[in-house]
Design a protein around this motif. Structure first.
Motif, short mmCIF file in Angstrom:
data_model
loop_
_atom_site.label_atom_id
_atom_site.label_comp_id
_atom_site.label_asym_id
_atom_site.label_seq_id
_atom_site.Cartn_x
_atom_site.Cartn_y
_atom_site.Cartn_z
N ARG A 141 65.58 92.33 23.01
CA ARG A 141 64.26 92.43 23.89
C ARG A 141 64.47 92.55 25.21
O ARG A 141 63.76 92.27 26.25
CB ARG A 141 63.32 91.09 23.83
N GLN A 142 65.52 93.52 25.73
CA GLN A 142 65.98 93.84 27.00
C GLN A 142 66.22 95.31 27.05
O GLN A 142 67.37 95.69 26.49
CB GLN A 142 67.19 92.67 27.50
N PHE A 143 65.67 96.00 27.99
CA PHE A 143 65.71 97.23 28.15
C PHE A 143 65.87 97.68 29.70
O PHE A 143 65.44 96.91 30.35
CB PHE A 143 64.59 98.20 27.76
N GLU A 144 66.73 98.67 29.77
CA GLU A 144 66.69 99.38 31.43
C GLU A 144 66.84 100.56 31.51
O GLU A 144 67.21 101.45 30.71
CB GLU A 144 67.98 98.45 32.13
N CYS A 145 66.17 101.26 32.74
CA CYS A 145 66.44 102.45 33.20
C CYS A 145 67.16 102.46 34.33
O CYS A 145 67.13 101.67 35.30
CB CYS A 145 65.01 102.88 33.46
N ASN B 290 63.28 109.67 31.60
CA ASN B 290 63.84 110.74 31.09
C ASN B 290 63.87 111.72 32.09
O ASN B 290 64.00 112.83 31.93
CB ASN B 290 63.00 111.12 30.04
N GLY B 291 64.01 111.68 33.39
CA GLY B 291 64.10 112.54 34.22
C GLY B 291 65.60 112.83 34.72
O GLY B 291 66.39 112.02 34.22
N PRO B 292 65.86 113.79 35.52
CA PRO B 292 67.24 114.13 35.83
C PRO B 292 68.01 112.74 36.25
O PRO B 292 67.13 112.08 37.42
CB PRO B 292 67.11 115.23 36.90
N GLY B 293 68.95 112.61 36.01
CA GLY B 293 69.84 111.50 36.62
C GLY B 293 69.46 110.21 36.16
O GLY B 293 70.06 108.96 36.65
#
Length: 131
Positions: free
Chosen positions: A45-49, A33-36
Protein backbone atom coordinates in the motif's frame (compact mmCIF):
# COMPACT_ATOMS: atom_id res chain seq x y z
CA UNK A 1 -20.93 45.15 11.32
CA UNK A 2 -18.74 42.65 13.10
CA UNK A 3 -16.39 40.40 11.23
CA UNK A 4 -16.83 36.73 11.95
CA UNK A 5 -13.82 34.52 11.56
CA UNK A 6 -14.01 32.15 8.63
CA UNK A 7 -13.38 28.55 9.47
CA UNK A 8 -10.53 27.38 7.29
CA UNK A 9 -10.38 23.72 6.30
CA UNK A 10 -7.57 21.67 7.79
CA UNK A 11 -4.45 21.36 5.68
CA UNK A 12 -2.45 18.23 6.16
CA UNK A 13 -0.42 15.56 4.49
CA UNK A 14 -2.58 12.96 6.27
CA UNK A 15 -6.23 12.02 5.78
CA UNK A 16 -8.63 9.36 6.99
CA UNK A 17 -10.67 7.40 4.44
CA UNK A 18 -13.52 5.05 5.42
CA UNK A 19 -12.49 2.54 2.69
CA UNK A 20 -9.35 1.98 0.65
CA UNK A 21 -9.12 5.03 -1.68
CA UNK A 22 -8.68 3.18 -4.99
CA UNK A 23 -9.60 6.29 -6.98
CA UNK A 24 -6.94 8.37 -5.18
CA UNK A 25 -4.18 5.89 -5.98
CA UNK A 26 -5.37 5.34 -9.56
CA UNK A 27 -5.36 9.11 -10.12
CA UNK A 28 -1.92 9.38 -8.50
CA UNK A 29 -0.55 6.74 -10.89
CA UNK A 30 -2.19 8.31 -13.94
CA UNK A 31 -0.86 11.78 -13.09
CA UNK A 32 2.72 10.48 -12.84
CA UNK A 33 3.35 9.96 -16.55
CA UNK A 34 5.04 13.12 -17.76
CA UNK A 35 8.56 13.50 -19.12
CA UNK A 36 11.10 12.67 -16.43
CA UNK A 37 8.47 11.08 -14.17
CA UNK A 38 8.40 7.48 -12.96
CA UNK A 39 5.64 5.75 -10.98
CA UNK A 40 6.68 2.98 -8.59
CA UNK A 41 4.83 0.62 -6.30
CA UNK A 42 7.05 0.28 -3.24
CA UNK A 43 4.99 -2.10 -1.14
CA UNK A 44 1.48 -3.43 -0.74
CA UNK A 45 0.00 0.00 0.00
CA UNK A 46 2.87 2.37 -0.77
CA UNK A 47 3.32 4.20 -4.07
CA UNK A 48 5.61 6.95 -5.24
CA UNK A 49 6.13 9.31 -8.13
CA UNK A 50 9.74 10.31 -8.81
CA UNK A 51 10.48 13.28 -11.00
CA UNK A 52 13.67 14.80 -12.39
CA UNK A 53 14.23 18.40 -11.35
CA UNK A 54 15.08 21.62 -13.19
CA UNK A 55 18.85 22.18 -13.72
CA UNK A 56 19.24 24.93 -11.07
CA UNK A 57 17.48 22.86 -8.40
CA UNK A 58 19.51 19.81 -9.37
CA UNK A 59 22.79 21.74 -9.10
CA UNK A 60 21.77 23.27 -5.76
CA UNK A 61 20.96 19.86 -4.27
CA UNK A 62 24.14 18.23 -5.59
CA UNK A 63 26.34 21.04 -4.25
CA UNK A 64 24.61 21.43 -0.88
CA UNK A 65 24.00 17.75 -0.03
CA UNK A 66 27.18 16.15 -1.38
CA UNK A 67 25.28 14.68 -4.31
CA UNK A 68 26.72 12.45 -6.98
CA UNK A 69 26.35 14.08 -10.44
CA UNK A 70 26.21 10.70 -12.24
CA UNK A 71 22.97 9.87 -10.36
CA UNK A 72 20.73 12.95 -10.37
CA UNK A 73 18.49 14.02 -7.48
CA UNK A 74 14.75 13.59 -7.87
CA UNK A 75 11.63 14.98 -6.33
CA UNK A 76 9.67 12.19 -4.63
CA UNK A 77 6.02 12.14 -3.63
CA UNK A 78 5.19 9.00 -1.66
CA UNK A 79 1.66 8.01 -0.65
CA UNK A 80 1.16 5.33 1.99
CA UNK A 81 -2.14 3.80 3.13
CA UNK A 82 -2.37 2.03 6.49
CA UNK A 83 -5.43 0.09 7.60
CA UNK A 84 -6.84 1.22 10.93
CA UNK A 85 -10.09 1.00 12.92
CA UNK A 86 -11.70 3.80 10.88
CA UNK A 87 -10.72 2.48 7.45
CA UNK A 88 -7.44 3.73 5.98
CA UNK A 89 -5.01 6.45 6.99
CA UNK A 90 -3.27 7.93 3.95
CA UNK A 91 -0.07 9.89 4.45
CA UNK A 92 1.98 11.81 1.90
CA UNK A 93 5.73 12.23 2.19
CA UNK A 94 7.37 14.82 -0.10
CA UNK A 95 11.14 15.03 -0.33
CA UNK A 96 14.16 15.40 -2.58
CA UNK A 97 16.20 12.21 -2.90
CA UNK A 98 19.87 13.15 -3.41
CA UNK A 99 22.06 10.11 -4.25
CA UNK A 100 25.65 10.23 -3.02
CA UNK A 101 28.69 8.45 -4.39
CA UNK A 102 29.15 6.61 -1.09
CA UNK A 103 26.70 6.06 1.70
CA UNK A 104 22.95 6.48 1.76
CA UNK A 105 21.13 9.11 -0.27
CA UNK A 106 20.17 12.36 1.45
CA UNK A 107 16.42 12.70 2.01
CA UNK A 108 15.67 16.43 2.03
CA UNK A 109 12.12 17.19 3.24
CA UNK A 110 9.94 19.53 1.18
CA UNK A 111 8.01 21.99 3.35
CA UNK A 112 5.27 23.96 1.62
CA UNK A 113 1.97 25.28 2.94
CA UNK A 114 0.74 25.53 -0.66
CA UNK A 115 1.49 21.85 -1.31
CA UNK A 116 -0.24 20.95 1.96
CA UNK A 117 -3.34 22.93 0.90
CA UNK A 118 -3.34 21.18 -2.48
CA UNK A 119 -3.00 17.74 -0.88
CA UNK A 120 -5.81 18.48 1.55
CA UNK A 121 -8.07 19.59 -1.30
CA UNK A 122 -7.28 16.39 -3.23
CA UNK A 123 -7.99 14.27 -0.15
CA UNK A 124 -11.37 16.00 0.35
CA UNK A 125 -12.27 15.61 -3.35
CA UNK A 126 -11.49 11.89 -3.12
CA UNK A 127 -13.64 11.43 0.00
CA UNK A 128 -11.05 11.72 2.74
CA UNK A 129 -10.93 13.82 5.90
CA UNK A 130 -7.61 15.66 6.33
CA UNK A 131 -6.42 16.25 9.88
Amino acid sequence: MACTPQETPATSRSAQFSAFPDKLFATFETSCNGPGEEFRKIGNRQFECQELLPPKTTAYLILNYDGYPQNLPKSVTRLTAEKNAGGYLVEADLFFNVPRETGPAAKVPVESKELDKTLSAIYRTMGGSPF
